[in-house]
Design an enzyme around this catalytic site. Structure first.
Site, PDB file in Angstrom:
ATOM      1  N   TRP A  31       0.865  -1.181   0.000  1.00 29.58           N
ATOM      2  CA  TRP A  31       0.000   0.000   0.000  1.00 29.58           C
ATOM      3  C   TRP A  31       0.899   1.227   0.000  1.00 29.58           C
ATOM      4  O   TRP A  31       1.866   1.268   0.749  1.00 29.58           O
ATOM      5  CB  TRP A  31      -0.903  -0.029   1.239  1.00 29.58           C
ATOM      6  CG  TRP A  31      -2.044   0.920   1.160  1.00 29.58           C
ATOM      7  CD1 TRP A  31      -2.102   2.159   1.728  1.00 29.58           C
ATOM      8  CD2 TRP A  31      -3.277   0.728   0.485  1.00 29.58           C
ATOM      9  NE1 TRP A  31      -3.308   2.750   1.453  1.00 29.58           N
ATOM     10  CE2 TRP A  31      -4.058   1.879   0.675  1.00 29.58           C
ATOM     11  CE3 TRP A  31      -3.798  -0.305  -0.271  1.00 29.58           C
ATOM     12  CZ2 TRP A  31      -5.329   2.029   0.152  1.00 29.58           C
ATOM     13  CZ3 TRP A  31      -5.067  -0.160  -0.796  1.00 29.58           C
ATOM     14  CH2 TRP A  31      -5.811   0.991  -0.581  1.00 29.58           C
ATOM     15  N   SER A  65       0.190  -1.953   5.692  1.00 26.89           N
ATOM     16  CA  SER A  65       0.954  -1.767   6.924  1.00 26.89           C
ATOM     17  C   SER A  65       0.455  -2.650   8.063  1.00 26.89           C
ATOM     18  O   SER A  65       1.242  -3.108   8.889  1.00 26.89           O
ATOM     19  CB  SER A  65       0.923  -0.294   7.343  1.00 26.89           C
ATOM     20  OG  SER A  65       1.658   0.470   6.414  1.00 26.89           O
ATOM     21  N   GLU A  67      -0.395  -5.612   7.971  1.00 26.20           N
ATOM     22  CA  GLU A  67       0.180  -6.951   7.811  1.00 26.20           C
ATOM     23  C   GLU A  67       1.686  -7.007   8.086  1.00 26.20           C
ATOM     24  O   GLU A  67       2.291  -8.089   8.053  1.00 26.20           O
ATOM     25  CB  GLU A  67      -0.114  -7.491   6.412  1.00 26.20           C
ATOM     26  CG  GLU A  67      -1.582  -7.780   6.165  1.00 26.20           C
ATOM     27  CD  GLU A  67      -2.437  -6.539   5.892  1.00 26.20           C
ATOM     28  OE1 GLU A  67      -3.642  -6.572   6.201  1.00 26.20           O
ATOM     29  OE2 GLU A  67      -1.893  -5.526   5.388  1.00 26.20           O
ATOM     30  N   VAL A  89       3.699   2.785   5.204  1.00 23.49           N
ATOM     31  CA  VAL A  89       3.225   4.165   5.246  1.00 23.49           C
ATOM     32  C   VAL A  89       1.752   4.160   5.624  1.00 23.49           C
ATOM     33  O   VAL A  89       0.965   3.423   5.026  1.00 23.49           O
ATOM     34  CB  VAL A  89       3.382   4.873   3.880  1.00 23.49           C
ATOM     35  CG1 VAL A  89       2.798   6.270   3.915  1.00 23.49           C
ATOM     36  CG2 VAL A  89       4.841   4.914   3.461  1.00 23.49           C
ATOM     37  N   ILE A  91      -1.171   7.078   6.002  1.00 23.43           N
ATOM     38  CA  ILE A  91      -1.509   8.483   5.825  1.00 23.43           C
ATOM     39  C   ILE A  91      -2.892   8.720   6.420  1.00 23.43           C
ATOM     40  O   ILE A  91      -3.840   7.990   6.117  1.00 23.43           O
ATOM     41  CB  ILE A  91      -1.474   8.866   4.328  1.00 23.43           C
ATOM     42  CG1 ILE A  91      -0.060   8.631   3.774  1.00 23.43           C
ATOM     43  CG2 ILE A  91      -1.918  10.310   4.127  1.00 23.43           C
ATOM     44  CD1 ILE A  91       0.060   8.773   2.275  1.00 23.43           C
ATOM     45  N   THR A  95     -11.137   9.181   8.518  1.00 21.53           N
ATOM     46  CA  THR A  95     -11.561   8.418   9.694  1.00 21.53           C
ATOM     47  C   THR A  95     -10.361   8.226  10.615  1.00 21.53           C
ATOM     48  O   THR A  95      -9.261   8.678  10.328  1.00 21.53           O
ATOM     49  CB  THR A  95     -12.116   7.047   9.275  1.00 21.53           C
ATOM     50  OG1 THR A  95     -11.034   6.275   8.731  1.00 21.53           O
ATOM     51  CG2 THR A  95     -13.230   7.199   8.249  1.00 21.53           C
ATOM     52  N   HIS A  97      -8.861   5.414  11.169  1.00 22.42           N
ATOM     53  CA  HIS A  97      -8.216   4.132  10.867  1.00 22.42           C
ATOM     54  C   HIS A  97      -6.714   4.199  11.111  1.00 22.42           C
ATOM     55  O   HIS A  97      -6.104   3.226  11.532  1.00 22.42           O
ATOM     56  CB  HIS A  97      -8.494   3.710   9.423  1.00 22.42           C
ATOM     57  CG  HIS A  97      -7.608   4.382   8.422  1.00 22.42           C
ATOM     58  ND1 HIS A  97      -7.771   5.693   8.038  1.00 22.42           N
ATOM     59  CD2 HIS A  97      -6.529   3.924   7.767  1.00 22.42           C
ATOM     60  CE1 HIS A  97      -6.827   6.011   7.171  1.00 22.42           C
ATOM     61  NE2 HIS A  97      -6.068   4.958   6.976  1.00 22.42           N
ATOM     62  N   PHE A 122      10.753  -0.766  13.680  1.00 25.78           N
ATOM     63  CA  PHE A 122       9.555  -0.024  13.290  1.00 25.78           C
ATOM     64  C   PHE A 122       9.943   1.039  12.268  1.00 25.78           C
ATOM     65  O   PHE A 122      10.486   2.079  12.617  1.00 25.78           O
ATOM     66  CB  PHE A 122       8.951   0.625  14.545  1.00 25.78           C
ATOM     67  CG  PHE A 122       7.681   1.393  14.330  1.00 25.78           C
ATOM     68  CD1 PHE A 122       6.464   0.747  14.334  1.00 25.78           C
ATOM     69  CD2 PHE A 122       7.702   2.767  14.174  1.00 25.78           C
ATOM     70  CE1 PHE A 122       5.284   1.461  14.178  1.00 25.78           C
ATOM     71  CE2 PHE A 122       6.530   3.491  14.010  1.00 25.78           C
ATOM     72  CZ  PHE A 122       5.312   2.834  14.014  1.00 25.78           C
ATOM     73  N   ARG A 136       9.577  12.155   4.050  1.00 24.50           N
ATOM     74  CA  ARG A 136      10.238  11.195   4.940  1.00 24.50           C
ATOM     75  C   ARG A 136      10.688   9.931   4.203  1.00 24.50           C
ATOM     76  O   ARG A 136      11.144   8.980   4.816  1.00 24.50           O
ATOM     77  CB  ARG A 136       9.295  10.844   6.089  1.00 24.50           C
ATOM     78  CG  ARG A 136       9.128  12.025   7.040  1.00 24.50           C
ATOM     79  CD  ARG A 136       7.809  11.998   7.788  1.00 24.50           C
ATOM     80  NE  ARG A 136       7.697  13.135   8.690  1.00 24.50           N
ATOM     81  CZ  ARG A 136       7.341  14.373   8.311  1.00 24.50           C
ATOM     82  NH1 ARG A 136       7.067  14.637   7.050  1.00 24.50           N
ATOM     83  NH2 ARG A 136       7.271  15.348   9.203  1.00 24.50           N
TER      84      ARG A 136
END
Length: 160
Positions: A31, A65, A67, A89, A91, A95, A97, A122, A136
């Site tokens: 993703w 992410s 997973e 990533v 973003i 909502t 999420h 991480f 980034r």
């Protein structure tokens, strides 16, 4: 420290251990693929720069992410892998999420590292918009993939 105040690609390389015999697993979310590919490139090049052999760097992809945790566990459980670097990533959207995913990934990766007693890093970029993510992933704030690889290398000192 916020990445707006620190370049993610800058670190002290003076005390890096020899990693020529170490094996690394990169777990990369698909993703936001263009951004995660840039993070992966930063991590991969940093590992090579410090002596890792290309044949000792394994890249596995996961759909998103969320997973990253299970993908990291699949690699961490192998005695063939010395450190795992999870790259993704998230973003912020309309909502909440992003809060749930980021918390789950942070907690999950911590648990995987503790379970297998090896570095599980991480490397999740969490931003408000796509431009901040690019900033980034090799942009004006450096590359979180570089920072994640440097962290993995430094943590390996604890295992020798």
């Amino acid at each position: 420290m916020a990445s707006a105040l620190k370049n993610l690609s800058e670190y002290n390389s003076d005390s890096m251990p020899d990693i020529s015999g170490k094996r690394f697993g990169l777990v990369v979310a698909e993703w936001n693929k263009e951004i995660t590919d840039a993070l992966c490139k930063g991590a991969y090049e940093t590992l090579l720069q410090h002596g890792a052999k290309p044949d000792n760097i394994y890249r596995n992809t996961v759909p998103g992410s969320f997973e990253l945790t299970l993908g990291s566990q699949f690699l961490a459980q192998s005695n063939e892998i010395d450190a795992v670097i999870a790259l993704g990533v998230v973003i912020k959207g309309e909502t909440k999420h992003d809060d749930y995913i980021c918390h789950a990934v942070a907690h999950g990766l911590t648990q995987v590292g503790l379970k297998f007693n090896k570095p599980v890093i991480f490397g999740l970029v969490t931003t408000n918009d796509e431009q901040q993510a690019w900033d980034r992933a090799g942009g004006k704030h450096g590359n979180k993939g570089v920072e994640a690889a440097a962290t993995a290398i430094q943590m390996l000192k604890w295992l020798d």
